[in-house]
Scaffold this active site. Structure first.
Site, PDB file in Angstrom:
ATOM      1  CG  ASP A 181       3.055   0.524   4.306  1.00  0.00           C
ATOM      2  OD1 ASP A 181       4.300   0.592   4.286  1.00  0.00           O
ATOM      3  OD2 ASP A 181       2.362   0.552   3.284  1.00  0.00           O
ATOM      4  CG  HIS A 255       5.217  -1.248   1.531  1.00  0.00           C
ATOM      5  ND1 HIS A 255       5.163   0.100   1.718  1.00  0.00           N
ATOM      6  CD2 HIS A 255       5.481  -1.421   0.211  1.00  0.00           C
ATOM      7  CE1 HIS A 255       5.383   0.735   0.558  1.00  0.00           C
ATOM      8  NE2 HIS A 255       5.592  -0.178  -0.366  1.00  0.00           N
ATOM      9  CD  GLU A 322       6.124   1.569  -3.757  1.00  0.00           C
ATOM     10  OE1 GLU A 322       6.293   2.596  -4.400  1.00  0.00           O
ATOM     11  OE2 GLU A 322       5.614   1.565  -2.613  1.00  0.00           O
ATOM     12  CG  ASP A 415      -1.566   9.619  -2.491  1.00  0.00           C
ATOM     13  OD1 ASP A 415      -2.129   9.332  -3.570  1.00  0.00           O
ATOM     14  OD2 ASP A 415      -0.433   9.215  -2.196  1.00  0.00           O
ATOM     15  CD1 TRP A 459      -1.707   5.780  -2.282  1.00  0.00           C
ATOM     16  CD2 TRP A 459      -1.287   4.239  -0.719  1.00  0.00           C
ATOM     17  NE1 TRP A 459      -1.753   4.544  -2.888  1.00  0.00           N
ATOM     18  CE2 TRP A 459      -1.495   3.585  -1.953  1.00  0.00           C
ATOM     19  CE3 TRP A 459      -1.004   3.465   0.404  1.00  0.00           C
ATOM     20  CZ2 TRP A 459      -1.434   2.194  -2.089  1.00  0.00           C
ATOM     21  CZ3 TRP A 459      -0.941   2.086   0.270  1.00  0.00           C
ATOM     22  CH2 TRP A 459      -1.156   1.462  -0.961  1.00  0.00           C
TER      23      TRP A 459
HETATM   24  C1  ACM Z   1       1.494   1.517  -4.178  1.00  0.00           C
HETATM   25  O1  ACM Z   1       1.113   2.674  -4.433  1.00  0.00           O
HETATM   26  N1  ACM Z   1       2.720   1.317  -3.715  1.00  0.00           N
HETATM   27  C2  ACM Z   1       0.651   0.382  -4.388  1.00  0.00           C
END
Ligand code: ACM
Ligand code: ZN
Length: 609
Positions: A181, A255, A322, A415, A459
């Site tokens: 990422d 990312h 994203e 998360d 996350w």
């Molecule tokens: C994500 O939560 N951006 C896959």
């Protein structure tokens, strides 16, 4: 009289687990029989086939300290390979033996997990025995995953292995590792040494993620880490012995700042960016790969050649989420690509990229899976979709006869806050235990055959250490384990929370951290006519008493008890303090919420706090 009560007490404690059988996830069918099987003298496992030996060895390892017993635990391959599927098992416990039948070793392994849950939850304290039972069990879904983001924070090989040990207790079979990422590249790629020389490291920051000071000029990048390919082989092997598949994710085309920081020619702007340490960024970094640049595909070919050789999994996850496409829209190389390939817009450019990646992976014997944004601009012909922005992407993909893994954020994101936010470490959004438990991965309008299963996704922007990984995963992971394994008809909230509490005891015995947020009060403010508000109070676990005060002191059971009617927030009060009790003892954390925070929530749906 005293002697009598001592005897009664001793009886109660020695049979502390003699209540109803509590298993999690709930099996398909459980019949309790009279009597018990005692592991006197130790454990002896016999197998009918060499393929079952690894499961037997694992079990012996769990109870190894007991030594060799006389009465056997027998693992046996079934004659009828159609019954119970790949991962199912039939477990019979009599006073003289334990017998687990399965079609494949994985099923026997899950039978052994169930057997461990039949034992006392308090470690050795209750002795090693199990009630006699007949259990038939198999999973609802073949894909039962957890995702661990090892990029935002790095977790060591030993920590990842501990996570695997924890997840298999609840019959999860897939560990999705988010290996790259903007904040770190975590896997050695031998042909691209800068990825781990530069991409795996960032400047050290601590505190509130997303608000950190940018890197100073020449500030050393000391925080991070990566897995060598040998480390990863060990993790894969550790997982394999526990019937877990490691699903690797390299998140592209966006990312990708750790990759771009290592090889700056790969973005459209070709600027030098540092690996992001959770900085507050006034301007947007160009964290997407340049799709017009052929050398990007050369680099990706090197990465995925090594990945395909390393990971035995059927799938490779390419992320795809994203992507900010603004740099593509103005980049000469990207614009040339769009012209040459007759692409009408940047969504179609991303779709071109994903389709090209699908071909690349296919040539290496792997199937592509990606986040639901891979639908935008047209889905690659054989892609599997991991639906995270709700279920919509999954529904669309399933209707196109594509396979789907469900991970809708509002039910599956580990998360998020799991209880009253003022009592939790800071994060964003909320996903209560009951949200996870009541979710179903198969929407009404979809053919179940396209839903491979689902995951819980952790996350780790705000998860800086492994204890907090555990805290965020459990007990929501228990809810999801049941959602993905058990028949939908077996779902029962009160019954689940009671079985969860048995697992809490097991986790205490194993020193696994878990959140107790489910015991905390939930405060729901409603605006009254005079523009002040009244508060309704509730809890997720039923049967708790709630005591409260507005006078800023710490409430206990001598304070006002909530009676079910909304309580007016008194004039002049600045906050409400609340605590929950069960059977006369405190059970939840004290929750203090300021008036202004309640006021903000008045108009919000419950999901935002
Ligand atoms: C994500 O939560 N951006 C896959
Ligand atoms: Zn470009």
């Amino acid at each position: 009289m005293k002697v009598f009560s001592f005897v009664v007490l001793a009886f109660l404690f020695s049979n502390v687990y003699a209540g109803p059988i509590k298993l999690l996830p709930q099996p398909v069918s459980v019949t309790e029989k009279p009597g018990k099987f005692v592991f006197d003298g130790g454990v002896r496992v016999r197998v009918s086939d060499a393929s079952l030996q690894p499961a037997a060895d694992w079990f012996t390892g769990q109870l190894g300290a007991l030594g060799q017993g006389k009465k056997p635990v027998v693992l046996e391959l079934m004659k009828d390979r159609n019954l119970l599927g790949k991962e199912g098992y039939a477990l019979t416990v009599t006073p003289s033996e334990v017998r687990i039948k399965a079609n494949e070793a994985g099923g026997a392994f899950y039978g052994l997990q169930t057997l461990l849950q039949l034992m006392s939850p308090d470690g050795d304290a209750g002795g090693k025995w199990t009630p006699c039972v007949e259990i038939t069990d198999y999973p609802r879904f073949g894909w039962r995953g957890l995702m661990l983001d090892v990029s935002r924070h790095f977790f060591t090989k030993q920590e990842v292995e501990k996570y695997i040990d924890e997840m298999v207790r609840y019959k999860f079979n897939t560990l999705h590792l988010h290996l790259s990422d903007d904040q770190g590249w975590r896997l050695q790629i031998k042909g691209l040494p800068m990825l781990t020389k530069t991409g795996a490291w960032r400047v050290a920051r601590t505190g509130r993620w997303g608000e950190f000071m940018p890197a100073l000029a020449d500030e050393p990048a000391t925080e991070g880490g990566f897995y060598t390919q040998d480390d990863m082989r060990e993790i894969i092997e550790y997982a394999r012995k526990r019937f877990v598949t490691i699903l690797p994710e390299i998140d592209i085309p966006a990312h990708s700042l750790a990759l771009i920081a290592s090889y700056p020619n790969l973005s459209c702007t070709q600027l030098n960016y540092p690996v992001n340490a959770g900085f507050r960024n006034p301007t947007r970094d160009d964290n997407a790969l340049c799709i017009g640049n052929d050398s990007v595909f050369d680099v990706l070919d090197k990465i995925f050649t090594e990945l395909a050789a390393l990971f035995p999994s059927e799938y490779i996850h390419i992320g795809g989420d994203e992507a900010y496409k603004g740099f593509w829209a103005t980049c000469p190389k990207c614009k040339r690509r769009m012209e040459q390939e007759h692409l009408n817009n940047v969504d179609e450019l991303q779709s071109y990229f994903v389709k090209r990646m699908e071909k690349m992976l296919k040539a290496k014997g792997k199937k592509l899976i990606g986040w639901d944004e891979i639908l935008e601009g047209g889905l690659a012909p054989e892609a599997t979709v991991m639906s995270w922005r709700g279920m919509k992407g999954g529904i669309t993909a399933a209707r196109m006869n594509h396979q789907v893994v469900m991970t809708p954020w509002d039910f599956c994101y580990l998360d998020l806050y799991q209880g009253e936010s003022s009592a939790e470490p800071p994060t964003y959004g909320i996903c209560r235990l009951k949200d996870s438990y009541t979710y179903d991965p198969v929407p009404d309008s979809v053919d179940e055959k396209f839903i491979l299963g689902g995951q819980g996704n952790l996350w780790t922007e705000s998860v800086a250490n492994f204890r907090h990984v555990e805290y965020m995963t459990w007990p929501r992971g228990l809810a999801l384990a049941e959602v993905y394994w058990s028949p939908k008809s077996a779902r029962n909230w009160d019954n689940f929370t009671s079985r969860m509490e048995t697992e809490f005891r097991r986790m205490d015995a194993a020193d696994i951290k878990y959140a107790r947020s489910v015991y905390n009060a939930i405060l729901i403010p409603k605006r009254t006519q005079d523009r002040d508000f009244a508060i309704t109070m509730t809890t997720e676990v039923s049967g708790l008493d709630i005591y409260y005060t507005f006078d800023q002191t710490n409430p206990d059971k001598h304070y006002p008890k909530y009676d079910g009617e909304p309580v007016r927030f008194p004039m002049g009060a600045t906050q409400i303090n609340v605590i929950t009790y069960r059977d006369g003892k405190p059970i939840g954390a004290q929750v203090n919420v300021k008036k202004e925070d309640l006021a903000k929530r008045v108009n919000e749906a419950h999901h935002v706090y």
